[in-house]
Each structure stands twice: as structure tokens, then as C-alpha cells.
Design a protein around this motif. Structure first.
Motif, mmCIF file in Angstrom:
data_model
loop_
_atom_site.group_PDB
_atom_site.id
_atom_site.type_symbol
_atom_site.label_atom_id
_atom_site.label_comp_id
_atom_site.label_asym_id
_atom_site.label_seq_id
_atom_site.Cartn_x
_atom_site.Cartn_y
_atom_site.Cartn_z
ATOM 1 N N THR A 1 0.849 -9.254 17.907
ATOM 2 C CA THR A 1 1.783 -10.251 18.429
ATOM 3 C C THR A 1 2.126 -9.947 19.883
ATOM 4 O OG1 THR A 1 2.680 -10.518 16.209
ATOM 5 C CG2 THR A 1 3.996 -11.394 18.004
ATOM 6 N N LEU A 2 2.388 -8.688 20.165
ATOM 7 C CA LEU A 2 2.692 -8.268 21.534
ATOM 8 C C LEU A 2 1.502 -8.518 22.461
ATOM 9 C CD1 LEU A 2 4.737 -6.904 23.419
ATOM 10 C CD2 LEU A 2 3.819 -4.697 22.682
ATOM 11 N N TYR A 3 0.309 -8.187 21.998
ATOM 12 C CA TYR A 3 -0.896 -8.401 22.800
ATOM 13 C C TYR A 3 -1.068 -9.879 23.139
ATOM 14 C CZ TYR A 3 -5.812 -8.910 23.982
ATOM 15 O OH TYR A 3 -6.979 -9.251 24.607
ATOM 16 N N PHE A 4 -0.931 -10.747 22.143
ATOM 17 C CA PHE A 4 -1.112 -12.177 22.394
ATOM 18 C C PHE A 4 -0.029 -12.729 23.318
ATOM 19 C CE2 PHE A 4 -3.516 -12.201 18.215
ATOM 20 C CZ PHE A 4 -4.757 -12.223 18.845
ATOM 21 N N ILE B 1 1.046 -15.571 14.410
ATOM 22 C CA ILE B 1 1.300 -14.259 13.794
ATOM 23 C C ILE B 1 2.797 -13.997 13.683
ATOM 24 C CG2 ILE B 1 1.011 -11.768 14.079
ATOM 25 C CD1 ILE B 1 -1.674 -12.377 15.412
ATOM 26 N N ALA B 2 3.555 -14.341 14.726
ATOM 27 C CA ALA B 2 4.997 -14.066 14.738
ATOM 28 C C ALA B 2 5.727 -14.777 13.604
ATOM 29 C CB ALA B 2 5.593 -14.462 16.083
ATOM 30 N N ARG B 3 5.302 -15.968 13.266
ATOM 31 C CA ARG B 3 5.956 -16.711 12.177
ATOM 32 C C ARG B 3 5.786 -16.030 10.826
ATOM 33 N NH1 ARG B 3 4.551 -22.872 13.996
ATOM 34 N NH2 ARG B 3 6.148 -22.939 15.614
ATOM 35 N N ILE B 4 4.682 -15.316 10.675
ATOM 36 C CA ILE B 4 4.447 -14.559 9.444
ATOM 37 C C ILE B 4 5.114 -13.192 9.525
ATOM 38 C CG2 ILE B 4 2.658 -13.454 8.024
ATOM 39 C CD1 ILE B 4 0.772 -15.744 9.053
ATOM 40 N N LEU B 5 4.997 -12.558 10.686
ATOM 41 C CA LEU B 5 5.473 -11.187 10.852
ATOM 42 C C LEU B 5 6.994 -11.075 10.877
ATOM 43 C CD1 LEU B 5 4.559 -8.249 11.273
ATOM 44 C CD2 LEU B 5 4.716 -8.672 13.742
ATOM 45 N N LEU B 6 7.679 -12.015 11.515
ATOM 46 C CA LEU B 6 9.132 -11.905 11.666
ATOM 47 C C LEU B 6 9.863 -11.706 10.337
ATOM 48 C CD1 LEU B 6 11.697 -11.922 13.420
ATOM 49 C CD2 LEU B 6 11.732 -14.408 13.122
ATOM 50 N N PRO B 7 9.652 -12.543 9.321
ATOM 51 C CA PRO B 7 10.388 -12.313 8.071
ATOM 52 C C PRO B 7 10.025 -10.988 7.402
ATOM 53 C CG PRO B 7 8.932 -14.233 7.867
ATOM 54 C CD PRO B 7 8.861 -13.772 9.282
ATOM 55 N N ILE B 8 8.765 -10.574 7.548
ATOM 56 C CA ILE B 8 8.356 -9.287 6.965
ATOM 57 C C ILE B 8 9.054 -8.150 7.684
ATOM 58 C CG2 ILE B 8 6.405 -7.719 6.611
ATOM 59 C CD1 ILE B 8 4.624 -10.255 6.365
ATOM 60 N N TRP B 9 9.059 -8.197 9.010
ATOM 61 C CA TRP B 9 9.689 -7.151 9.816
ATOM 62 C C TRP B 9 11.196 -7.096 9.558
ATOM 63 C CZ3 TRP B 9 8.191 -6.757 15.707
ATOM 64 C CH2 TRP B 9 8.588 -5.526 16.214
ATOM 65 N N ARG C 1 -0.292 -19.624 21.340
ATOM 66 C CA ARG C 1 -0.605 -20.238 20.043
ATOM 67 C C ARG C 1 -0.860 -19.147 18.997
ATOM 68 N NH1 ARG C 1 -4.808 -24.932 19.685
ATOM 69 N NH2 ARG C 1 -3.018 -26.226 19.245
ATOM 70 N N ARG C 2 -1.669 -18.160 19.358
ATOM 71 C CA ARG C 2 -1.936 -17.036 18.445
ATOM 72 C C ARG C 2 -0.678 -16.213 18.226
ATOM 73 N NH1 ARG C 2 -7.670 -14.794 20.786
ATOM 74 N NH2 ARG C 2 -8.990 -16.334 19.781
ATOM 75 N N HIS C 3 0.066 -16.002 19.301
ATOM 76 C CA HIS C 3 1.320 -15.238 19.216
ATOM 77 C C HIS C 3 2.256 -15.882 18.196
ATOM 78 C CE1 HIS C 3 4.939 -13.119 20.511
ATOM 79 N NE2 HIS C 3 5.538 -14.293 20.599
#
Length: 128
Positions: free
Chosen positions: A83-86, A98-106, A93-95
């Protein structure tokens, strides 16, 4: 807990269109999580594991939270780095994908880490 606050603040910032503050908050969340992970590994290297002393239903709840926390935490490092790389390469768009999936998990991992800590401290005397 700090990571959860920073993640939530970063999410609120981007939802409100505050594109200048969002990266600072998210990089701070990444840094606080990284520092925590380093401290966590160092602590467990020196002191070993702490066994949960509770029994019955509370033990089942603890183990379920712990299992989900551990499994989901494995996604955080590669997901956060991607996410940081993108974001840094302006592949927004890629950021976002991934962020929409990663945020709730994190967020879940950040909050359950605090819950696990207090459950361990609240159980009978901790045995390393």
C-alpha cells in the motif's frame, strides 16, 4: 492502540479530502506498528511467552481472539508495504484497492492486540 488511532485519523482525513495530512498519519501508523513489532519481538526473545491462565469460556474467547489476531497480523507487513509503495509511486488505484482490504484488518489486529494484552494481565498470575 496508537496505530488504531492513527489509522482511523488517516481514514477520516482522506474521506474529508485532507490529502496533505493523510500520508503523515498513515506513515505514522506504519512507523508505530513497526516500532511495536520490534519491541514485541525483542521482549519475547528476552522473556519468552506468557501463558493465559484463564479457564472455561474466557479461555476459549481468548484463544479465538489470539488465533484470529495472529493469522490476520501476517497480512499486515506485506499489505502495508504494498500500500505504501503504490501511494509513493502514485498508483492510487492500486493503493485504494489494497487499502480498502487492509485497513479493517490492520484496525482489527491493532485493537485485538490491546485486548489480548489486557486479557493476559487480567488472568491469574502470568507464567512465562
Amino acid at each position: 492502540a496508537l496505530s488504531a488511532v492513527l489509522l482511523t485519523s488517516g481514514w477520516v482525513a482522506i474521506r474529508r479530502g485532507a490529502r496533505r495530512i493523510h500520508p503523515y498519519l498513515m506513515i505514522s501508523a506504519f512507523a508505530s506498528s513497526a516500532l511495536f513489532l520490534i519491541g514485541y519481538i525483542a521482549y519475547h526473545y528476552v522473556h519468552g511467552d506468557t501463558r493465559f491462565q484463564g479457564t472455561g469460556t474466557v479461555r476459549i474467547v481468548y484463544l479465538a481472539i489470539l488465533a484470529s489476531h495472529v493469522l490476520l497480523s501476517m497480512v499486515i507487513v506485506p499489505g502495508a508495504l504494498a500500500t505504501l509503495y503504490f501511494a509513493l509511486t502514485k498508483s492510487f488505484r492500486r493503493h485504494r484497492r489494497i487499502a480498502r482490504i487492509l485497513l479493517p484488518i490492520w484496525l482489527y489486529v491493532s485493537v485485538t492486540g490491546v485486548v489480548i494484552f489486557f486479557m493476559l494481565r487480567g488472568s491469574a498470575p502470568a507464567v512465562p
